[in-house]
Design a protein around this motif. Sequence first.
Motif, PDB file in Angstrom:
ATOM      1  N   LEU A 407       0.836  -1.204   0.000  1.00  0.00           N
ATOM      2  CA  LEU A 407       0.000   0.000   0.000  1.00  0.00           C
ATOM      3  C   LEU A 407       0.867   1.248   0.000  1.00  0.00           C
ATOM      4  O   LEU A 407       0.655   2.179  -0.782  1.00  0.00           O
ATOM      5  N   LEU A 408       1.884   1.255   0.887  1.00  0.00           N
ATOM      6  CA  LEU A 408       2.705   2.461   1.014  1.00  0.00           C
ATOM      7  C   LEU A 408       3.613   2.652  -0.197  1.00  0.00           C
ATOM      8  O   LEU A 408       4.028   3.762  -0.496  1.00  0.00           O
ATOM      9  N   ALA A 409       3.890   1.559  -0.902  1.00  0.00           N
ATOM     10  CA  ALA A 409       4.703   1.672  -2.116  1.00  0.00           C
ATOM     11  C   ALA A 409       3.847   2.120  -3.306  1.00  0.00           C
ATOM     12  O   ALA A 409       4.346   2.265  -4.413  1.00  0.00           O
ATOM     13  N   GLY A 410       2.551   2.292  -3.067  1.00  0.00           N
ATOM     14  CA  GLY A 410       1.662   2.785  -4.124  1.00  0.00           C
ATOM     15  C   GLY A 410       1.242   1.713  -5.108  1.00  0.00           C
ATOM     16  O   GLY A 410       0.750   2.014  -6.195  1.00  0.00           O
ATOM     17  N   ARG A 411       1.445   0.425  -4.740  1.00  0.00           N
ATOM     18  CA  ARG A 411       1.037  -0.646  -5.658  1.00  0.00           C
ATOM     19  C   ARG A 411      -0.451  -0.887  -5.520  1.00  0.00           C
ATOM     20  O   ARG A 411      -1.052  -0.579  -4.482  1.00  0.00           O
ATOM     21  N   HIS A 412      -1.034  -1.482  -6.549  1.00  0.00           N
ATOM     22  CA  HIS A 412      -2.459  -1.774  -6.485  1.00  0.00           C
ATOM     23  C   HIS A 412      -2.696  -2.944  -5.526  1.00  0.00           C
ATOM     24  O   HIS A 412      -2.144  -4.025  -5.710  1.00  0.00           O
TER      25      HIS A 412
END
Length: 430
Positions: A407-412
Amino acid sequence: MLIVGAGIAGIATAFFVLRATRARVLLVERDRVGCGASGHSAGQLTTYFERPLSDIADTFGWRLAADAQRDLEDAHDLLDSMVGGSGARLRIERFTGYLAMFNRAQLEVHLGSLLVRKRADLPAYVCMVSEEADFVEELPTELDGLYEVVPQAQVNALLEIGGDRYRAVLAEPAGCSNSSVLCQQVLGHLLATHRDRFAYADYSKVEQIVVSDDRVVATVGAHRVVADHAVLCTNGFVDHVAEDEGGVPLRIADDQQITGRVAYMAGFAEDSARLPAAISYIRNEIIGGHTPYVYVTRRTYDRDGDTVTLTCIGGPEYPHEAAYDRDAPFPGPLLQMLDEEARPFAQPARPPGRPYDFQWHGLMGYNDCGLRVVGAHPRRQRLLYNLGCNGVGFLASIRGGHRIAELLAGRHVPAGVFDPRLVVEPVGGH
Ligand SMILES: Cc1cc2nc3c(=O)[nH]c(=O)nc-3n(C[C@H](O)[C@H](O)[C@H](O)COP(=O)(O)OP(=O)(O)OC[C@H]3O[C@@H](n4cnc5c(N)ncnc54)[C@H](O)[C@@H]3O)c2cc1C
């Protein structure tokens, strides 16, 4: 970012966030690393939820239930990658675990879970029913093919018991390890390899977290910590406050709210070596009834200069109201109850009343929905959760840490059953 709690959930969250992002991470712990439930676990590596998969499917639909199950099973690989990536030296034993059932209702619920597995193309689990079970002919035809009928002696052999009480057994992949040692070793690795962007503080209790649109401010003892995100990995501890800048508590749905429960366990070194095992024995006539199941965990235990087989017995859990004291004595009557009711499953040759080598308790987070909470608060995305083990949390905490990192890495990250949900306000409420 700030991570609160250095049990396996907080350590796994730190490990995967540092790996997946460039974030600077501060991990704070009110006590010492791995001293919460992670230091009091039996160490089973199991991939079941306390709530049957069929029940989760009834609430959330079979696809989301199956996704959750698949996620949890992937956590074995995540554990291996934590161990490999950190150079941790600890014993991990993998084997088949068993669940003992004695009536048709129990069997139908668990076969219902196998049906969900089949529908979702998850690897099949083996379920065996004794040819002497009087309910075997009454099972609905939709469950055909999900179990095999075997001699009673085979059921007894797998469950390591005699008699004819238990009539069915479910076999699942399982294992054992030591979550406290893992926490300590991974922490040591992170401190050594990420000096530029990882810090750890123990004996540092977070009292309050105030979450606004652009930051999080935490009160940690006499200090004020400002971060872009905070992740609560606090499991059964609920004596901290999370609120928005207007002082409104940040709550999640009522059925996800955490309450603490204390679980008790006793252990002894076997007189001679035995193979590792993880076996649970249902004792309730109906699922959700009041007689706790008992579970036996047997694993190889490395003592100073010696290696033995350690057998642990546990089961009863109690709601927890006063402040939890990890040094509180083990209640004598409870030890006697474990000795009378659980010991015969674990080691019938052990005489009753013999002192145990170890006896301990630990605080765990439970909620009414019976599922861990992992993800961002729906209204304030800077506050995240990886908590609420509901009794079983070694692998689930690791999976939760990985999900937070994604989530924090911006992945779906697809929506799932662990997502924090909003409180449903009554019509006209605030
Ligand atoms: C007797 C027993 C047997 C168990 N057996 C098994 C098993 O066989 N298999 C299994 O999968 N699970 C088992 N569990 C459950 C398992 O131990 C937990 O699910 C898992 O360890 C939870 O890890 P955690 O990091 O979420 O919680 P914890 O290890 O409890 O960590 C939470 C940490 O947060 C810290 N903290 C809390 N509040 C604050 C605050 N305000 N500020 C700073 N720090 C804070 C606490 O001190 C604690 O260290 C067992 C638990 C018990 C008690």
